[in-house]
Design a protein around this motif. Structure first.
Motif, PDB file in Angstrom:
ATOM      1  N   TYR A 425      53.227   0.378 -80.920  1.00 44.94           N
ATOM      2  CA  TYR A 425      54.033   1.331 -79.998  1.00 44.94           C
ATOM      3  C   TYR A 425      53.452   2.610 -80.525  1.00 44.94           C
ATOM      4  CZ  TYR A 425      56.267  -1.921 -77.199  1.00 44.94           C
ATOM      5  OH  TYR A 425      56.490  -3.099 -76.215  1.00 44.94           O
ATOM      6  N   LEU A 426      53.615   2.760 -81.948  1.00 39.20           N
ATOM      7  CA  LEU A 426      53.321   4.091 -82.380  1.00 39.20           C
ATOM      8  C   LEU A 426      51.988   4.431 -82.186  1.00 39.20           C
ATOM      9  CD1 LEU A 426      55.402   4.291 -85.833  1.00 39.20           C
ATOM     10  CD2 LEU A 426      55.893   5.175 -83.460  1.00 39.20           C
ATOM     11  N   ALA A 427      50.911   3.350 -82.544  1.00 39.55           N
ATOM     12  CA  ALA A 427      49.551   3.534 -82.176  1.00 39.55           C
ATOM     13  C   ALA A 427      49.272   4.072 -80.650  1.00 39.55           C
ATOM     14  CB  ALA A 427      48.658   2.800 -82.530  1.00 39.55           C
ATOM     15  N   SER A 428      50.064   3.633 -79.860  1.00 36.26           N
ATOM     16  CA  SER A 428      50.008   3.849 -78.348  1.00 36.26           C
ATOM     17  C   SER A 428      50.391   5.561 -78.040  1.00 36.26           C
ATOM     18  CB  SER A 428      50.899   3.164 -77.493  1.00 36.26           C
ATOM     19  OG  SER A 428      50.914   3.740 -76.029  1.00 36.26           O
ATOM     20  N   ILE A 429      51.227   5.997 -78.874  1.00 42.11           N
ATOM     21  CA  ILE A 429      51.500   7.421 -78.693  1.00 42.11           C
ATOM     22  C   ILE A 429      50.590   8.099 -79.629  1.00 42.11           C
ATOM     23  CG2 ILE A 429      53.383   9.061 -79.451  1.00 42.11           C
ATOM     24  CD1 ILE A 429      54.192   7.426 -77.129  1.00 42.11           C
ATOM     25  N   ASN A 430      50.075   7.818 -80.588  1.00 42.03           N
ATOM     26  CA  ASN A 430      49.211   8.432 -81.645  1.00 42.03           C
ATOM     27  C   ASN A 430      47.944   8.869 -80.759  1.00 42.03           C
ATOM     28  OD1 ASN A 430      51.063   8.841 -83.617  1.00 42.03           O
ATOM     29  ND2 ASN A 430      50.283   6.938 -84.963  1.00 42.03           N
ATOM     30  N   GLN A 431      47.526   8.102 -80.018  1.00 38.69           N
ATOM     31  CA  GLN A 431      46.142   8.372 -79.306  1.00 38.69           C
ATOM     32  C   GLN A 431      46.231   9.568 -78.726  1.00 38.69           C
ATOM     33  OE1 GLN A 431      45.145   5.625 -75.853  1.00 38.69           O
ATOM     34  NE2 GLN A 431      47.314   5.076 -75.907  1.00 38.69           N
ATOM     35  N   TRP A 432      47.400  10.199 -78.196  1.00 36.36           N
ATOM     36  CA  TRP A 432      47.438  11.578 -77.669  1.00 36.36           C
ATOM     37  C   TRP A 432      47.761  12.715 -78.503  1.00 36.36           C
ATOM     38  CZ3 TRP A 432      45.233  10.041 -73.363  1.00 36.36           C
ATOM     39  CH2 TRP A 432      45.365   8.823 -72.864  1.00 36.36           C
ATOM     40  N   LEU A 433      48.070  12.492 -79.838  1.00 36.95           N
ATOM     41  CA  LEU A 433      48.358  13.415 -80.764  1.00 36.95           C
ATOM     42  C   LEU A 433      47.192  13.989 -81.718  1.00 36.95           C
ATOM     43  CD1 LEU A 433      51.844  11.680 -81.693  1.00 36.95           C
ATOM     44  CD2 LEU A 433      51.362  13.325 -79.869  1.00 36.95           C
ATOM     45  N   GLU A 434      47.383  15.118 -82.249  1.00 36.86           N
ATOM     46  CA  GLU A 434      46.668  15.767 -83.097  1.00 36.86           C
ATOM     47  C   GLU A 434      46.851  15.043 -84.477  1.00 36.86           C
ATOM     48  OE1 GLU A 434      43.907  17.515 -82.889  1.00 36.86           O
ATOM     49  OE2 GLU A 434      43.944  18.858 -81.272  1.00 36.86           O
ATOM     50  N   GLU A 435      47.913  14.511 -84.851  1.00 36.08           N
ATOM     51  CA  GLU A 435      48.225  14.021 -86.010  1.00 36.08           C
ATOM     52  C   GLU A 435      49.304  12.745 -85.753  1.00 36.08           C
ATOM     53  OE1 GLU A 435      50.808  16.247 -88.479  1.00 36.08           O
ATOM     54  OE2 GLU A 435      51.544  17.328 -86.891  1.00 36.08           O
ATOM     55  N   PRO A 436      49.355  11.708 -86.382  1.00 37.81           N
ATOM     56  CA  PRO A 436      49.971  10.428 -86.186  1.00 37.81           C
ATOM     57  C   PRO A 436      51.703  10.848 -86.349  1.00 37.81           C
ATOM     58  CG  PRO A 436      48.505  10.073 -87.924  1.00 37.81           C
ATOM     59  CD  PRO A 436      48.280  11.523 -87.797  1.00 37.81           C
ATOM     60  N   ILE A 437      52.287  10.328 -85.524  1.00 38.05           N
ATOM     61  CA  ILE A 437      53.634  10.824 -85.326  1.00 38.05           C
ATOM     62  C   ILE A 437      54.347  10.220 -86.867  1.00 38.05           C
ATOM     63  CG2 ILE A 437      54.411   8.685 -84.465  1.00 38.05           C
ATOM     64  CD1 ILE A 437      56.284  10.410 -82.678  1.00 38.05           C
ATOM     65  N   GLU A 438      53.858   9.333 -87.439  1.00 37.17           N
ATOM     66  CA  GLU A 438      54.451   8.993 -88.740  1.00 37.17           C
ATOM     67  C   GLU A 438      54.403   9.877 -89.667  1.00 37.17           C
ATOM     68  OE1 GLU A 438      52.112   5.128 -87.224  1.00 37.17           O
ATOM     69  OE2 GLU A 438      52.234   7.335 -86.994  1.00 37.17           O
ATOM     70  N   GLY A 439      53.481  10.931 -89.674  1.00 36.27           N
ATOM     71  CA  GLY A 439      53.417  12.119 -90.589  1.00 36.27           C
ATOM     72  C   GLY A 439      54.505  12.966 -90.248  1.00 36.27           C
ATOM     73  N   CYS A 440      54.971  12.842 -89.283  1.00 36.54           N
ATOM     74  CA  CYS A 440      56.384  13.922 -88.766  1.00 36.54           C
ATOM     75  C   CYS A 440      57.627  13.561 -88.969  1.00 36.54           C
ATOM     76  CB  CYS A 440      55.902  14.327 -87.202  1.00 36.54           C
ATOM     77  SG  CYS A 440      54.424  15.300 -86.997  1.00 36.54           S
ATOM     78  N   LEU A 441      57.448  12.300 -89.377  1.00 33.90           N
ATOM     79  CA  LEU A 441      59.083  11.556 -89.581  1.00 33.90           C
ATOM     80  C   LEU A 441      59.674  12.236 -90.582  1.00 33.90           C
ATOM     81  CD1 LEU A 441      58.047   7.721 -89.213  1.00 33.90           C
ATOM     82  CD2 LEU A 441      59.515   9.085 -87.702  1.00 33.90           C
ATOM     83  N   ALA A 442      61.142  12.461 -90.714  1.00 33.46           N
ATOM     84  CA  ALA A 442      62.044  12.840 -91.677  1.00 33.46           C
ATOM     85  C   ALA A 442      61.725  11.670 -92.681  1.00 33.46           C
ATOM     86  CB  ALA A 442      63.243  13.076 -91.392  1.00 33.46           C
ATOM     87  N   VAL A 443      61.957  11.906 -94.129  1.00 30.93           N
ATOM     88  CA  VAL A 443      62.177  11.050 -95.027  1.00 30.93           C
ATOM     89  C   VAL A 443      63.396  10.995 -95.879  1.00 30.93           C
ATOM     90  CG1 VAL A 443      60.807  10.350 -97.172  1.00 30.93           C
ATOM     91  CG2 VAL A 443      59.463  11.474 -95.407  1.00 30.93           C
ATOM     92  N   ALA A 444      63.713   9.981 -96.116  1.00 29.48           N
ATOM     93  CA  ALA A 444      65.165   9.679 -96.806  1.00 29.48           C
ATOM     94  C   ALA A 444      65.076  10.003 -98.321  1.00 29.48           C
ATOM     95  CB  ALA A 444      65.601   8.424 -96.293  1.00 29.48           C
ATOM     96  N   ARG A 445      66.173  10.056 -98.766  1.00 28.82           N
ATOM     97  CA  ARG A 445      65.912  10.172-100.371  1.00 28.82           C
ATOM     98  C   ARG A 445      65.301   9.108-101.125  1.00 28.82           C
ATOM     99  NH1 ARG A 445      71.678  11.982 -99.699  1.00 28.82           N
ATOM    100  NH2 ARG A 445      71.777  14.304 -99.800  1.00 28.82           N
TER     101      ARG A 445
END
Length: 544
Positions: A425-445
């Motif tokens: 599902y994330l790959a489906s979204i990523n095909q339309w993005l300049e960068e993978p959405i995973e790289g935009c995720l906030a990161v926990a401590r």
């Protein structure tokens, strides 16, 4: 609450939004009401929660937009709710002759909608056809919506409401009498536009355009008739604001509530209904003149020792991903700002023929190669669910809703299949993005990304919904389907004075409050007819 009485006029099992609606109406009428909730919070699937503890952001884990909550219920109960319009209805990216573009359908600028459709198709024909097609559910909603809060009429009587002009007759025929795919293919030519329309027939259920069961038609209607417009709006303060207001209204009217309740047994066959339950390690038993059930038919069958016999159309099909982003990703379609693309519903891999393929693959027990899904950002319309410092830093919430992900796909190995589905599902979204959405995720401590995925199996485990069906069972048409249902409220069970007040009722499903209202009206109707019955009050007023 310090004291539990031994008897109540009404006991409601499940303090989700529908249970709260019923409680508010019945308590306002003067009946004694007790709500029993298994969780340690009120609101069920409509609550907002701090899913990622390191960040002050309150997301709705299961529900996200509001369309079907009638304004009449909001007014009747004095709810202080703001349902905010999204500037953009939808954004559907595409590649045309090697160039990335997007069909952007504005909610506020009709000319912009037409221009965007022209960029996709090269003509105005498809836009005009789309307008004609959407006239059908608008006509249907105009004639039917008010009846959702009234007793059921027969199919024949409702059909008569549409025998007034050609458009009305076409609306009834296209939406009720034939598979929805027929009308979509009759009106529309573009594969992307056909798919965009048909997604509303698939959200939450497992179906296809020419499904002979007409499950797709029923699901489509639920997504297009809300308050006669079908527009999906953002609840300011998140979905938790809806449940909070309903809880406030119910408590103000005198309803009592208990959380952390484990129901051990129901006695629904005798003259009185009794509920045996444990709360705070203490065993309790209460009697009720009326019992309202705000959970699925499967759970009621289990508690009463009956066999549950679901239909194949009752299987849920959903994959939900909740995310907290530290920034919005940019699109490959340069002309479309991310703030426009994700403000509305962003569609991916939801072309018409493509979804026929993904349905067939899922029906064969295979996770689709291309996973149809849609994604939207709550905080672009309402930033109140984020702490101010997070919003100022550019943080946003993001919700993904995946289609063609039936319960059966995940039943054997939920953990591994969930992990693989999340990737696709994330790959489906990523095909339309300049960068993978995973790289935009906030990161926990602890270094983990702020993302949470839920399959239909997870939803069944958490909420008891049969096979993860967000409607509890297959959605119904808004009329009586049998002669014995005509004139009823669609909430009746096989037991006297035991009624469904949630999505399991006819005309149930989604964040609507409709079955909660209708169950309350059923109770008040009986009370009105039996004034000598021993209720807590004889001063009952029905406000239908």
């Amino acid at each position: 609450m310090s004291t539990i009485k031994s008897r109540y006029d009404v006991v409601i099992l499940g303090a989700g939004h529908n249970g709260l609606v019923a409680a508010a109406y019945l308590a306002r009428a003067g009946l004694s009401v007790l709500l029993l909730e298994k969780n340690d919070y009120i609101g069920g699937a409509t609550t907002s929660q701090r899913l990622f503890p390191d960040y002050d952001a309150r997301l709705s884990r299961y529900a996200y937009l509001v369309s079907l909550l009638p304004y009449k219920i909001i007014e009747d109960l004095g709810l202080k709710l703001e349902l905010r319009r999204r500037a953009v209805a939808s954004c559907t990216p595409f590649v045309n002759h090697g160039h990335h573009g997007a069909l952007l359908l504005s909610n506020v600028d009709k000319d912009a909608r037409r221009r965007s459709m022209f960029e996709l198709t090269g003509n105005d024909t498809e836009y005009d056809a789309l307008e004609r097609f959407y006239r059908l559910p608008l006509v249907f909603a105009e004639r039917v919506w008010d009846s959702m809060l009234e007793p059921l009429v027969s199919k024949e009587e409702m059909a008569g409401w549409f025998k007034v002009d050609e458009t009305s007759r076409e609306a009834w025929h296209s939406l009720i009498e034939e598979p929805l795919g027929n009308a979509i293919e009759r009106y529309l030519r573009d594969d992307l536009v056909r798919g965009l329309v048909f997604t509303d027939a698939k959200v939450g259920v497992f179906t296809f355009p020419h499904d002979p069961s007409l499950l797709q038609n029923r699901c489509f209607l639920y997504h297009l008739i809300g308050n006669k417009t079908g527009e999906w709006k953002v609840p300011v303060g998140g979905m938790g604001a809806v449940s909070y207001e309903l809880e406030r209204a119910a408590r103000k009217s005198g309803a009592e509530m208990l959380t952390n309740v484990h129901v051990d047994a129901l006695n629904v066959a005798g003259k009185t209904r009794t509920v045996e339950f444990r709360v705070d390690e203490k065993q309790e038993k209460v009697e009720a003149h009326f019992l309202l059930v705000n959970f699925g038919r499967n759970v009621l069958a289990k508690l009463t020792g009956r066999l549950f016999q679901p239909d194949r159309t009752d299987e849920g099909s959903v994959f939900k991903i909740n995310m907290l982003l530290s920034r919005l990703p940019k699109l490959k379609a340069k002309k479309v700002p991310a703030t426009d693309a994700f403000c509305g519903t962003f569609h991916s891999d939801e072309r018409y023929e493509q979804m026929n393929v993904s349905y067939d693959q899922a029906a064969d027990g295979i996770l689709p190669e291309k996973t149809p899904c849609e994604i939207y950002c709550h905080t672009l319309t309402d930033d109140s669910i984020l702490a101010r410092d997070l919003f100022e830093q550019g943080f946003h919430t993001m919700t993904l809703f995946g289609l063609d992900a039936p319960w059966s796909l995940f039943a054997r190995d939920n953990h591994d299949m969930r992990r693989e589905a999340e990737k696709r599902y994330l790959a489906s979204i990523n095909q339309w993005l300049e960068e993978p959405i995973e790289g935009c995720l906030a990161v926990a401590r602890d270094g983990r990304p702020c993302i949470e995925s839920k399959s239909a199996v997870d939803i069944e485990d958490a909420l008891g919904m049969y096979h993860g069906n967000i409607f509890h069972n297959a959605p119904t048409f808004p009329f009586a389907e049998r002669k014995d249902q005509v004139g009823t409220w669609g909430v009746e069970t096989e037991y006297d004075n035991v009624f469904f007040c949630g999505s399991s009722a006819m005309r149930g499903g989604a964040v609507s409050g409709i079955p909660g209202h209708n169950a309350a009206m059923k109770v008040l109707e009986i009370v009105k007819k039996t004034p000598n019955a021993q209720h807590q009050t004889s001063n009952v007023e029905i406000r239908a």
